[in-house]
Motif scaffolding. Sequence first.
Motif, short mmCIF file in Angstrom:
data_model
loop_
_atom_site.label_atom_id
_atom_site.label_comp_id
_atom_site.label_asym_id
_atom_site.label_seq_id
_atom_site.Cartn_x
_atom_site.Cartn_y
_atom_site.Cartn_z
N ILE A 49 -41.30 20.28 0.77
CA ILE A 49 -39.51 19.52 1.50
C ILE A 49 -40.14 18.36 2.26
N TRP A 50 -40.91 18.49 3.25
CA TRP A 50 -41.05 17.80 4.61
C TRP A 50 -41.60 15.91 3.49
N GLN A 51 -42.07 16.21 2.56
CA GLN A 51 -43.01 14.99 2.21
C GLN A 51 -41.21 14.04 0.89
N ALA A 89 -29.74 14.38 3.55
CA ALA A 89 -30.77 14.67 3.69
C ALA A 89 -31.78 15.30 3.07
N PHE A 90 -31.50 16.85 3.46
CA PHE A 90 -32.13 18.20 3.27
C PHE A 90 -31.10 18.63 1.69
N ASN A 91 -29.98 17.90 2.13
CA ASN A 91 -28.98 18.14 0.74
C ASN A 91 -29.69 17.68 -0.97
N MET A 92 -29.88 16.04 -0.38
CA MET A 92 -30.77 15.62 -1.31
C MET A 92 -32.44 16.38 -1.72
N THR A 93 -32.79 17.19 -0.73
CA THR A 93 -33.98 17.17 -1.90
C THR A 93 -34.05 18.59 -1.94
N ALA A 94 -32.85 19.43 -1.13
CA ALA A 94 -32.84 20.97 -1.94
C ALA A 94 -32.26 20.81 -3.71
N SER A 95 -31.20 19.41 -3.79
CA SER A 95 -31.12 18.94 -5.44
C SER A 95 -32.62 18.57 -6.32
N ILE A 96 -32.52 17.62 -5.81
CA ILE A 96 -34.21 17.78 -5.86
C ILE A 96 -34.79 18.50 -6.79
N ALA A 146 -38.13 23.67 -15.46
CA ALA A 146 -39.63 24.08 -15.77
C ALA A 146 -39.47 25.30 -15.51
N GLY A 147 -37.88 26.28 -15.62
CA GLY A 147 -37.57 27.75 -16.22
C GLY A 147 -38.17 28.33 -14.90
N ASP A 148 -38.64 27.67 -13.57
CA ASP A 148 -38.78 29.20 -12.20
C ASP A 148 -37.89 29.52 -11.90
N VAL A 149 -36.93 30.58 -12.27
CA VAL A 149 -35.79 30.32 -11.83
C VAL A 149 -36.03 31.24 -10.03
N ASP A 150 -36.95 31.71 -9.76
CA ASP A 150 -37.60 32.44 -8.40
C ASP A 150 -38.10 31.35 -7.79
N GLY A 151 -38.56 30.37 -8.40
CA GLY A 151 -38.94 29.27 -7.59
C GLY A 151 -38.06 28.01 -7.59
N ALA A 152 -36.91 28.09 -7.97
CA ALA A 152 -35.91 27.68 -6.97
C ALA A 152 -34.79 27.96 -5.67
N ARG A 153 -34.87 29.65 -6.22
CA ARG A 153 -34.08 30.33 -5.22
C ARG A 153 -34.86 30.05 -3.94
N GLY A 154 -36.42 30.32 -3.74
CA GLY A 154 -37.64 30.60 -2.57
C GLY A 154 -37.35 29.10 -2.26
N ILE A 155 -36.88 27.21 -2.94
CA ILE A 155 -37.75 26.67 -2.59
C ILE A 155 -35.98 26.09 -1.97
N TRP A 192 -33.93 28.71 -0.60
CA TRP A 192 -34.45 29.71 1.35
C TRP A 192 -35.04 29.06 1.82
N ARG A 193 -35.93 28.29 1.62
CA ARG A 193 -36.78 27.66 2.63
C ARG A 193 -36.42 26.25 2.98
N THR A 194 -35.94 25.50 2.54
CA THR A 194 -35.14 24.14 2.94
C THR A 194 -33.73 24.55 3.56
N TRP A 195 -33.26 25.74 3.32
CA TRP A 195 -32.05 26.22 3.95
C TRP A 195 -33.03 26.72 5.29
#
Length: 481
Positions: free
Chosen positions: A19-21, A299-306, A314-323, A325-328
């Motif tokens: 996220i920070w990168q 900046a965090f809005n665009m990071t979350a979108s990417i 990639a079909g990873d819904v759990d990964g999308a949810r996790g990222i 929460w972490r970005t928020w």
Amino acid sequence: MAILQRFAARSHKGATRMIWQLAWPQLLMMFFHFWLGFTDVFVAGRLSDQVQASLGIITQSLFFFLVVAMALANGAVASISQSLGAGRDKRAARYAMLGIALVVLASSLLVLVAIPLNGPLLTLLRVPEAIRPITDYFLKVYLLLLPPYYLFIMGNAIFRAQKQVHLPLLAMILVTTVNILGDFGLGFGLWGLPRMGYKGLAWATFFSVSAGALFDLFILARRGWLRPSHFPPLRWIRRGLPYLFQVAWPAGMLQILWHSGYLVIYALTASLPHGNITALAALTAGLRLESILFLPAFAFNMTASILVGHYLGAGDVDGARGIGWRTWGLGCGAITLLTACLWMAIDPLSAVLAPQAAVQAETARYLQFNFLAIPFTVTSMIFGGVFNGAGATRYNMKTIGGTVWLVRIPCAYILGHLLLGTATGIWAAMLISQSLQAIIMLYLFKNKDWFRFSMHAHKLQPSTGVRHAAHFPATLPSKSK
């Protein structure tokens, strides 16, 4: 599939680093964006108050002309990032070429339609006669600027979708540098440049954004994204365009609802029964100062979108949810901490752009209410980025547009005009609407299946008309070797 494998190999432990990168170059980009607007206002004010007033009117109006570009950019980020996340490089390249073709077509048509309507547009904006010639000149140059501006917005969106966020940063540094040099050089006749006054400000913007657009096109061409072979055939366009459109139109409608809502807030502030002129000046100054916090949230809005786009591709819904929460957590925590530090400097900050005592006091009150709203504002923006990456832009449109028009504006009228009779009622209405908006966005993220709007989802949803990748023709998701 190499992109998919590298992406999937990242552990959740490395999510914060990832996220920070992506976030820090975009935070820096927003810093330059802030100075870009600040310099325009600063130089315009040194030329005359009439120039500053004209620039303010046209800058606000420019947002409406850029609605289509920003909508298509949202669609491009969702479709390209999801395609790359799925390892479908050719599909991503086709969406990029389609996006570029659409912004060229849309901006050209808009220029052809708007230029003959230059006079009626100024009348519609109720531009005072005293500043009409200056505003007319700004509008003509800004209309000519639309094709480069559309290409600049789309080019940066394509880079972001690839997670190449350093390229939009470099483009923004170029734009800001050229614009500042042009503002001072052409505005005041420095460094051997002709002294053009307000005309110099208009052309400084034109040259700077055009330089950014040329930079983007050069990099895209050099990296092979502008090859004629990547332009999709008509059959592909007929099946691929609906997804781009279903993401873009709610995003565009949201921009219209948001900016028109702010125009109404300006009108309500200007018509207050007490202290309306002071309140209007405080609103103008407060918005500029608040952008110190508002722009980093983007900046965090665009990071979350990417990142969400890549995970869902990639079909990873759990990964999308996790990222999400972490970005928020990361974005909301960092910006709230910064807000707490700035709270102690509200009075000095207010004095920067509001030297008059009455305006300074009202600006401080504006900042107090809106600094309190920052955790809610950041929450809405970050989850809005999640929904953008998932293609669920209609959630943003309904929630943000709905709270602006059904909560903020009615509350601003009731509190500001009927109950309190001062600007405090309008500032309170902003806080109330932002709080409710954040609660709704958080609820939608936690409880709704927003990921069903992604291309990777397996089922066609009849109630929404979403067409997913499984229903596309076989030629659409062709993979690169």
